[in-house]
Design a protein around this motif. Sequence first.
Motif, PDB file in Angstrom:
ATOM      1  N   ARG A 104       0.802  -1.225   0.000  1.00 61.93           N
ATOM      2  CA  ARG A 104       0.000   0.000   0.000  1.00 61.93           C
ATOM      3  C   ARG A 104       0.836   1.277   0.000  1.00 61.93           C
ATOM      4  NH1 ARG A 104      -3.916   0.490   4.394  1.00 61.93           N
ATOM      5  NH2 ARG A 104      -4.419   2.406   3.336  1.00 61.93           N
ATOM      6  N   ILE A 105       2.144   1.138   0.028  1.00 65.37           N
ATOM      7  CA  ILE A 105       3.008   2.310  -0.112  1.00 65.37           C
ATOM      8  C   ILE A 105       3.087   2.625  -1.604  1.00 65.37           C
ATOM      9  CG2 ILE A 105       5.339   3.226   0.190  1.00 65.37           C
ATOM     10  CD1 ILE A 105       3.682   2.762   2.823  1.00 65.37           C
ATOM     11  N   ALA A 106       2.732   3.846  -1.966  1.00 69.38           N
ATOM     12  CA  ALA A 106       2.785   4.266  -3.376  1.00 69.38           C
ATOM     13  C   ALA A 106       4.182   4.820  -3.638  1.00 69.38           C
ATOM     14  CB  ALA A 106       1.717   5.310  -3.670  1.00 69.38           C
ATOM     15  N   LYS A 107       5.061   3.940  -4.122  1.00 68.65           N
ATOM     16  CA  LYS A 107       6.431   4.378  -4.378  1.00 68.65           C
ATOM     17  C   LYS A 107       6.471   5.127  -5.707  1.00 68.65           C
ATOM     18  CE  LYS A 107       7.897  -0.087  -6.289  1.00 68.65           C
ATOM     19  NZ  LYS A 107       8.767  -1.239  -6.048  1.00 68.65           N
ATOM     20  N   THR A 108       7.249   6.197  -5.711  1.00 68.17           N
ATOM     21  CA  THR A 108       7.361   7.043  -6.895  1.00 68.17           C
ATOM     22  C   THR A 108       8.732   6.821  -7.514  1.00 68.17           C
ATOM     23  OG1 THR A 108       5.943   8.695  -5.832  1.00 68.17           O
ATOM     24  CG2 THR A 108       7.205   9.400  -7.762  1.00 68.17           C
ATOM     25  N   LEU A 109       8.743   6.290  -8.733  1.00 67.46           N
ATOM     26  CA  LEU A 109       9.996   6.077  -9.457  1.00 67.46           C
ATOM     27  C   LEU A 109      10.138   7.154 -10.527  1.00 67.46           C
ATOM     28  CD1 LEU A 109      10.025   2.182  -9.820  1.00 67.46           C
ATOM     29  CD2 LEU A 109      10.964   3.606  -7.993  1.00 67.46           C
ATOM     30  N   SER A 110      11.375   7.582 -10.734  1.00 64.40           N
ATOM     31  CA  SER A 110      11.676   8.696 -11.635  1.00 64.40           C
ATOM     32  C   SER A 110      12.401   8.205 -12.880  1.00 64.40           C
ATOM     33  CB  SER A 110      12.576   9.712 -10.924  1.00 64.40           C
ATOM     34  OG  SER A 110      12.058  10.067  -9.674  1.00 64.40           O
ATOM     35  N   PHE A 111      11.857   8.562 -14.031  1.00 64.98           N
ATOM     36  CA  PHE A 111      12.417   8.144 -15.312  1.00 64.98           C
ATOM     37  C   PHE A 111      12.623   9.355 -16.210  1.00 64.98           C
ATOM     38  CE2 PHE A 111       9.764   4.740 -13.690  1.00 64.98           C
ATOM     39  CZ  PHE A 111      10.544   3.615 -13.853  1.00 64.98           C
ATOM     40  N   MET A 112      13.455   9.173 -17.231  1.00 63.64           N
ATOM     41  CA  MET A 112      13.555  10.144 -18.303  1.00 63.64           C
ATOM     42  C   MET A 112      12.900   9.498 -19.511  1.00 63.64           C
ATOM     43  SD  MET A 112      14.391  13.179 -19.049  1.00 63.64           S
ATOM     44  CE  MET A 112      15.565  13.800 -17.871  1.00 63.64           C
ATOM     45  N   GLY A 141      12.234  10.357 -23.198  1.00 65.35           N
ATOM     46  CA  GLY A 141      12.650  11.373 -24.173  1.00 65.35           C
ATOM     47  C   GLY A 141      13.380  12.472 -23.416  1.00 65.35           C
ATOM     48  N   GLU A 142      12.857  13.695 -23.514  1.00 63.91           N
ATOM     49  CA  GLU A 142      13.444  14.831 -22.803  1.00 63.91           C
ATOM     50  C   GLU A 142      12.648  15.199 -21.552  1.00 63.91           C
ATOM     51  OE1 GLU A 142      16.365  16.333 -23.808  1.00 63.91           O
ATOM     52  OE2 GLU A 142      16.391  14.627 -25.186  1.00 63.91           O
ATOM     53  N   THR A 143      11.679  14.363 -21.177  1.00 60.46           N
ATOM     54  CA  THR A 143      10.751  14.706 -20.105  1.00 60.46           C
ATOM     55  C   THR A 143      10.985  13.872 -18.846  1.00 60.46           C
ATOM     56  OG1 THR A 143       9.094  15.226 -21.799  1.00 60.46           O
ATOM     57  CG2 THR A 143       8.299  14.956 -19.538  1.00 60.46           C
ATOM     58  N   PRO A 144      11.279  14.532 -17.718  1.00 55.20           N
ATOM     59  CA  PRO A 144      11.318  13.794 -16.459  1.00 55.20           C
ATOM     60  C   PRO A 144       9.909  13.275 -16.164  1.00 55.20           C
ATOM     61  CG  PRO A 144      12.192  16.032 -16.194  1.00 55.20           C
ATOM     62  CD  PRO A 144      11.576  15.948 -17.541  1.00 55.20           C
ATOM     63  N   THR A 145       9.818  12.019 -15.814  1.00 52.68           N
ATOM     64  CA  THR A 145       8.517  11.368 -15.660  1.00 52.68           C
ATOM     65  C   THR A 145       8.482  10.578 -14.360  1.00 52.68           C
ATOM     66  OG1 THR A 145       8.302  11.219 -18.063  1.00 52.68           O
ATOM     67  CG2 THR A 145       6.909   9.755 -16.751  1.00 52.68           C
ATOM     68  N   LEU A 146       7.436  10.806 -13.581  1.00 46.26           N
ATOM     69  CA  LEU A 146       7.223  10.072 -12.343  1.00 46.26           C
ATOM     70  C   LEU A 146       6.113   9.058 -12.561  1.00 46.26           C
ATOM     71  CD1 LEU A 146       7.201  13.011  -9.759  1.00 46.26           C
ATOM     72  CD2 LEU A 146       9.131  11.576 -10.469  1.00 46.26           C
ATOM     73  N   ALA A 177       6.523  -0.604 -24.513  1.00 42.40           N
ATOM     74  CA  ALA A 177       5.315  -0.576 -25.346  1.00 42.40           C
ATOM     75  C   ALA A 177       4.478   0.669 -25.069  1.00 42.40           C
ATOM     76  CB  ALA A 177       4.486  -1.833 -25.104  1.00 42.40           C
ATOM     77  N   THR A 178       4.456   1.113 -23.829  1.00 43.35           N
ATOM     78  CA  THR A 178       3.649   2.280 -23.444  1.00 43.35           C
ATOM     79  C   THR A 178       4.330   3.595 -23.801  1.00 43.35           C
ATOM     80  OG1 THR A 178       2.642   1.043 -21.637  1.00 43.35           O
ATOM     81  CG2 THR A 178       2.542   3.454 -21.488  1.00 43.35           C
ATOM     82  N   PHE A 179       5.614   3.709 -23.493  1.00 40.47           N
ATOM     83  CA  PHE A 179       6.318   4.981 -23.660  1.00 40.47           C
ATOM     84  C   PHE A 179       7.242   5.021 -24.876  1.00 40.47           C
ATOM     85  CE2 PHE A 179       5.277   4.865 -19.097  1.00 40.47           C
ATOM     86  CZ  PHE A 179       4.581   6.060 -19.005  1.00 40.47           C
ATOM     87  N   HIS A 180       7.322   3.919 -25.624  1.00 38.69           N
ATOM     88  CA  HIS A 180       8.121   3.839 -26.853  1.00 38.69           C
ATOM     89  C   HIS A 180       9.608   4.119 -26.624  1.00 38.69           C
ATOM     90  CE1 HIS A 180       4.188   3.544 -28.591  1.00 38.69           C
ATOM     91  NE2 HIS A 180       3.866   4.716 -28.081  1.00 38.69           N
ATOM     92  N   THR A 181      10.080   3.730 -25.451  1.00 36.63           N
ATOM     93  CA  THR A 181      11.491   3.836 -25.112  1.00 36.63           C
ATOM     94  C   THR A 181      11.761   2.891 -23.957  1.00 36.63           C
ATOM     95  OG1 THR A 181      13.290   5.375 -24.567  1.00 36.63           O
ATOM     96  CG2 THR A 181      11.195   5.738 -23.447  1.00 36.63           C
ATOM     97  N   LYS A 182      13.015   2.498 -23.814  1.00 40.17           N
ATOM     98  CA  LYS A 182      13.386   1.656 -22.672  1.00 40.17           C
ATOM     99  C   LYS A 182      13.320   2.489 -21.394  1.00 40.17           C
ATOM    100  CE  LYS A 182      16.572  -1.334 -25.171  1.00 40.17           C
ATOM    101  NZ  LYS A 182      17.976  -1.778 -25.297  1.00 40.17           N
ATOM    102  N   PRO A 183      12.978   1.849 -20.273  1.00 43.96           N
ATOM    103  CA  PRO A 183      12.953   2.606 -19.023  1.00 43.96           C
ATOM    104  C   PRO A 183      14.361   3.040 -18.624  1.00 43.96           C
ATOM    105  CG  PRO A 183      12.441   0.287 -18.629  1.00 43.96           C
ATOM    106  CD  PRO A 183      12.555   0.460 -20.104  1.00 43.96           C
ATOM    107  N   LYS A 184      14.528   4.334 -18.431  1.00 45.79           N
ATOM    108  CA  LYS A 184      15.811   4.890 -18.008  1.00 45.79           C
ATOM    109  C   LYS A 184      15.563   5.677 -16.726  1.00 45.79           C
ATOM    110  CE  LYS A 184      19.509   7.994 -19.282  1.00 45.79           C
ATOM    111  NZ  LYS A 184      19.775   9.251 -19.949  1.00 45.79           N
ATOM    112  N   MET A 185      15.892   5.045 -15.596  1.00 52.19           N
ATOM    113  CA  MET A 185      15.678   5.710 -14.315  1.00 52.19           C
ATOM    114  C   MET A 185      16.672   6.853 -14.145  1.00 52.19           C
ATOM    115  SD  MET A 185      14.575   2.748 -11.638  1.00 52.19           S
ATOM    116  CE  MET A 185      14.072   3.992 -10.468  1.00 52.19           C
ATOM    117  N   LEU A 186      16.206   7.915 -13.505  1.00 50.39           N
ATOM    118  CA  LEU A 186      17.090   9.025 -13.187  1.00 50.39           C
ATOM    119  C   LEU A 186      18.063   8.583 -12.102  1.00 50.39           C
ATOM    120  CD1 LEU A 186      14.547  11.997 -12.980  1.00 50.39           C
ATOM    121  CD2 LEU A 186      15.989  11.335 -14.907  1.00 50.39           C
ATOM    122  N   SER A 187      19.275   9.075 -12.171  1.00 45.96           N
ATOM    123  CA  SER A 187      20.248   8.786 -11.119  1.00 45.96           C
ATOM    124  C   SER A 187      19.894   9.612  -9.883  1.00 45.96           C
ATOM    125  CB  SER A 187      21.662   9.130 -11.589  1.00 45.96           C
ATOM    126  OG  SER A 187      21.808  10.539 -11.678  1.00 45.96           O
TER     127      SER A 187
END
Length: 159
Positions: free
Chosen positions: A42-50, A52-57, A73-83
Amino acid sequence: MSIERARAHLARFGADARVREFDTSSATVELAAAAVGTEPARIAKTLSFMVGETPTLILFAGDARVNNQAFKATFHTKPKMLSADQVEGLVGHAPGGVCPFGANEGVDVFLDESLRRFETVWPAAGSSNSAIELTLDELERFSGSKGWVDVSKGWREAE
């Protein structure tokens, strides 16, 4: 401080007084669950990705993991987590307190289907020792979410 930014954002919805601060860290799913007295899922963890050029939570249930194929498939790019070094500058909150409340302008927010199992969830509120309990409707409204996505795995019984 980012908790103040989160509180100010939540105040627009009359929810700032609901933020709970703890004497102990709530920076991980396990620590947050212990602090609020709930199950880790039940903890809503927030992961941060880039994306394209948009930071995305993306907010996920605490027991969910990123499904790389579904993300692509959803974002048309591989998941790239922010450091850890990138998160605070791009999102506006430091690791451990990342949330969609009071995030920087231009940050996209999505909610993962893994959260829909619950009536209420506990996202962070801008610091590594805070959280707020929200219904899914409140989470959707307060976060400014662009919508629901299904980019997780590990939480369904068949997985």
